[in-house]
Scaffold this active site. Structure first.
Site, short mmCIF file in Angstrom:
data_model
loop_
_atom_site.label_atom_id
_atom_site.label_comp_id
_atom_site.label_asym_id
_atom_site.label_seq_id
_atom_site.Cartn_x
_atom_site.Cartn_y
_atom_site.Cartn_z
N ASP A 72 0.83 -1.21 0.00
CA ASP A 72 0.00 0.00 0.00
C ASP A 72 0.87 1.27 0.00
O ASP A 72 1.87 1.34 0.70
CB ASP A 72 -0.87 -0.04 1.27
CG ASP A 72 -2.05 0.91 1.22
OD1 ASP A 72 -1.84 2.10 0.92
OD2 ASP A 72 -3.17 0.46 1.48
N SER A 110 -7.34 3.70 -0.65
CA SER A 110 -7.06 2.27 -0.53
C SER A 110 -8.21 1.34 -0.91
O SER A 110 -8.11 0.58 -1.87
CB SER A 110 -6.58 1.97 0.88
OG SER A 110 -5.37 2.64 1.11
N ASN A 131 -12.74 4.77 1.62
CA ASN A 131 -12.37 4.08 2.85
C ASN A 131 -13.48 4.21 3.89
O ASN A 131 -13.50 3.48 4.88
CB ASN A 131 -11.07 4.63 3.41
CG ASN A 131 -9.88 4.26 2.53
OD1 ASN A 131 -9.87 3.19 1.92
ND2 ASN A 131 -8.90 5.14 2.46
N ASP A 244 2.57 2.62 3.56
CA ASP A 244 1.52 3.64 3.58
C ASP A 244 1.47 4.34 4.94
O ASP A 244 1.40 5.57 5.02
CB ASP A 244 0.17 3.00 3.26
CG ASP A 244 -0.97 4.01 3.24
OD1 ASP A 244 -0.97 4.87 2.33
OD2 ASP A 244 -1.83 3.97 4.13
N HIS A 248 2.23 8.26 5.66
CA HIS A 248 1.29 9.19 6.31
C HIS A 248 1.95 9.85 7.53
O HIS A 248 1.87 11.06 7.70
CB HIS A 248 0.04 8.44 6.81
CG HIS A 248 -0.98 8.19 5.74
ND1 HIS A 248 -1.60 9.22 5.07
CD2 HIS A 248 -1.49 7.04 5.24
CE1 HIS A 248 -2.46 8.69 4.19
NE2 HIS A 248 -2.40 7.39 4.28
N ASP A 291 -1.52 0.64 -4.62
CA ASP A 291 -2.81 1.28 -4.87
C ASP A 291 -2.72 2.77 -5.21
O ASP A 291 -3.59 3.30 -5.91
CB ASP A 291 -3.77 1.04 -3.69
CG ASP A 291 -3.11 1.25 -2.34
OD1 ASP A 291 -1.93 1.67 -2.30
OD2 ASP A 291 -3.77 0.99 -1.31
N HIS A 407 -2.87 11.23 0.44
CA HIS A 407 -3.15 10.81 -0.94
C HIS A 407 -4.64 10.89 -1.16
O HIS A 407 -5.39 11.19 -0.23
CB HIS A 407 -2.61 9.40 -1.20
CG HIS A 407 -3.13 8.38 -0.25
ND1 HIS A 407 -4.30 7.69 -0.47
CD2 HIS A 407 -2.67 7.94 0.94
CE1 HIS A 407 -4.52 6.87 0.54
NE2 HIS A 407 -3.56 7.01 1.42
#
Ligand SMILES: *[C@@H]1O[C@H](CO)[C@@H](O)[C@H](O)[C@H]1NC(C)=O
Ligand SMILES: *[C@@H]1O[C@H](CO)[C@@H](O)[C@H](O)[C@H]1NC(C)=O
Length: 468
Positions: A72, A110, A131, A244, A248, A291, A407
């Site tokens: 991810d 995602s 999400n 991921d 973040h 993704d 993102h």
């Protein structure tokens, strides 16, 4: 636009970052200490998995084994900018093929993208629009499935078990179901939502996705996937969210991100060595996909505070925050809400009524699309509202700085992602021009020798990566 990137990580910075990483990702870093030789004992272990019995059926399909690894938030340039420190990914790339980049879809988030990867369909068709989602029963809407009208208002949240409710997933068949129906064995690790039966069918082995900050079992997941492919399974799928989460938390240009990639690289390298040792390198295809990318949420990004624009009395629920936000209006307050939303500067956020969402977003016909869709342009960030009407309702959703990386943007270079593949089905050394997330599903089915279900992919965009 982006800050200049350091090409090399100096030892001192490396060490300092390592200390930071140890404090923040203490468990993950422990795995880094594992000697590579450990892999061999694991793979050669004479104790077989319980699910290893079916050697008869597998003999037919031995040429069609596929391991899909979804990492991810793997931005398209993460590999190139530090490739000298990534021997595992480098080996995969030099032994196989890779895309210049993969064009993300809308929204570059995602859950919708995972579902597109596993179906080749756009969100408006597979129905997983974000999400976070909200199901509102609407008995008078004849376009809505009848059964759905009987289900009370329900939240879909990445953060909890609400994603396991079967009605979100009943619209389309995902790849693991199709392959299972073809009589093949599939194993999925940490994958959403292989644990929800589709028409009563579950794959042979599935560990469902659980939201987590540090995935401590990626290495085991990879080696177990390999064991299963050695023992009669056709398809194994492994999901990992560590890159991921670090993107973040620390930002896409942080040393923490670069170090975590080095850490994951070691595990990929170990996997490739284990495949060699297994004697099945000529049968197992490995694909690394992702993704979306990641961009910095720094001071230059302009914040749009929803509460400054909307009258909360008009709002039923606000779903998600940041880049792509949907809003459900209170009964009969839609026109009033539209009027207040029109004051949001269009230089920063595009506001669409459901019916006016552009076709190119492949979103508007989604069953769970709400009254309004807000799409932040690159350089802008939507801060959610405080209180119960916000989904999710946590401190992050109404914070101006919930994280360092973000993102979800549309048409932004930083949202591009990756596709690497090696194995008997793939050409060696081929660099493929960019293709889209929807184009991948047909590659998986081709490698497995199965007919794809209806999908939105374009074969011409990907076919040159495969051997004839
Ligand atoms: C999941 O979280 C949402 C809010 O973010 C909440 O409305 C919902 O009830 C929760 N569902 C479960 C199953 O915990
Ligand atoms: C995408 O972005 C580029 C450059 O920022 C711009 O020229 C182009 O019009 C955008 N396309 C769409 C569909 O928004």
């Amino acid at each position: 636009m982006e800050a200049p990137r350091r090409e090399r990580i100096s030892y001192k910075k490396y060490k300092n970052s390592l200390l930071t990483l140890v404090s923040n990702l203490s468990i993950a870093i422990l795995l880094f200490q594992f000697p590579l030789t450990d892999a061999y004992s694991h793979i050669r272990a004479s104790d077989q998995l319980d699910d290893s019995a079916d050697t008869g059926a597998s003999a037919l399909n031995n040429n069609n084994k596929l391991l899909i690894i979804l990492i991810d938030g793997f931005r398209w340039d993460y590999y190139t900018r530090q490739k000298a420190k990534l021997p595992g990914f480098s080996q995969l790339i030099s032994d196989g093929t890779h895309a210049e980049w993969v064009e993300p879809m809308f929204p570059s988030l995602s859950y919708p993208t995972w579902t597109t990867i596993a179906t080749g369909l756009y969100p408006e068709e597979h129905k997983i629009l974000g999400n976070y989602m909200l199901h509102r029963p609407s008995p008078i809407d004849t376009t809505t499935n009848d059964e759905l009208s009987t289900i009370p208002e329900t939240v879909f949240s990445l953060l909890n078990d609400s994603t396991k409710l079967p009605f979100w997933w009943k619209f389309v068949e995902q790849i693991w179901t199709t392959v299972t129906k073809a009589g093949r064995k599939v194993s999925l690790a940490n994958w959403a939502r292989c644990d929800v039966p589709f028409n009563g069918i579950l794959p042979e082995v599935c560990t469902g996705y659980v939201y987590q900050d540090v995935n401590t079992h990626f290495r085991d997941d990879l080696l177990n996937a390999l064991k299963r492919l050695q023992n009669g399974f056709s398809l194994a799928m492994v999901y990992d969210d560590l890159i991921d989460h670090v993107g973040h938390k620390f930002g896409p240009d942080s040393n923490e991100l670069k170090l975590t990639l080095v850490h994951r690289d070691a595990q990929i390298r170990e996997l490739l060595m284990a495949i060699q040792m297994s004697g099945m390198a000529n049968k197992i295809n490995v694909i690394i996909t992702s993704d979306h990318g990641m961009t910095s949420l720094d001071k230059t990004v302009k914040r749009i505070y929803l509460e400054e624009f909307v009258n909360m009395g008009d709002v039923h629920r606000v779903v998600d925050y940041g880049t792509v936000v949907s809003i459900a209006a209170e009964k009969d307050r839609s026109a009033a809400l539209a009027q207040s939303l029109a004051a949001i500067p269009s230089a920063g956020v595009l506001v669409y009524s459901k019916d006016d969402i552009p076709e190119e977003l492949h979103y508007k016909r989604g069953t769970f699309a709400l009254d309004f869709l807000l799409v932040a342009k690159p350089g802008y960030f939507i801060v959610g509202v405080k209180g119960e009407k916000q989904i999710p309702n946590d401190e992050k959703s109404s914070s101006a700085q919930p994280y360092a990386g973000v993102h979800g943007y549309f048409n932004m270079t930083d949202m591009r992602t990756v596709f690497f593949a090696k194995g008997p089905a793939f050409k060696k050394g081929k660099i493929q021009p960019p293709f889209r997330v929807v184009d991948q599903y047909q590659i998986f089915m081709k490698v497995l020798g199965l007919s794809p279900n209806r999908h939105h992919g374009n074969w011409d965009s990907v076919k040159d990566m495969l051997v004839a």
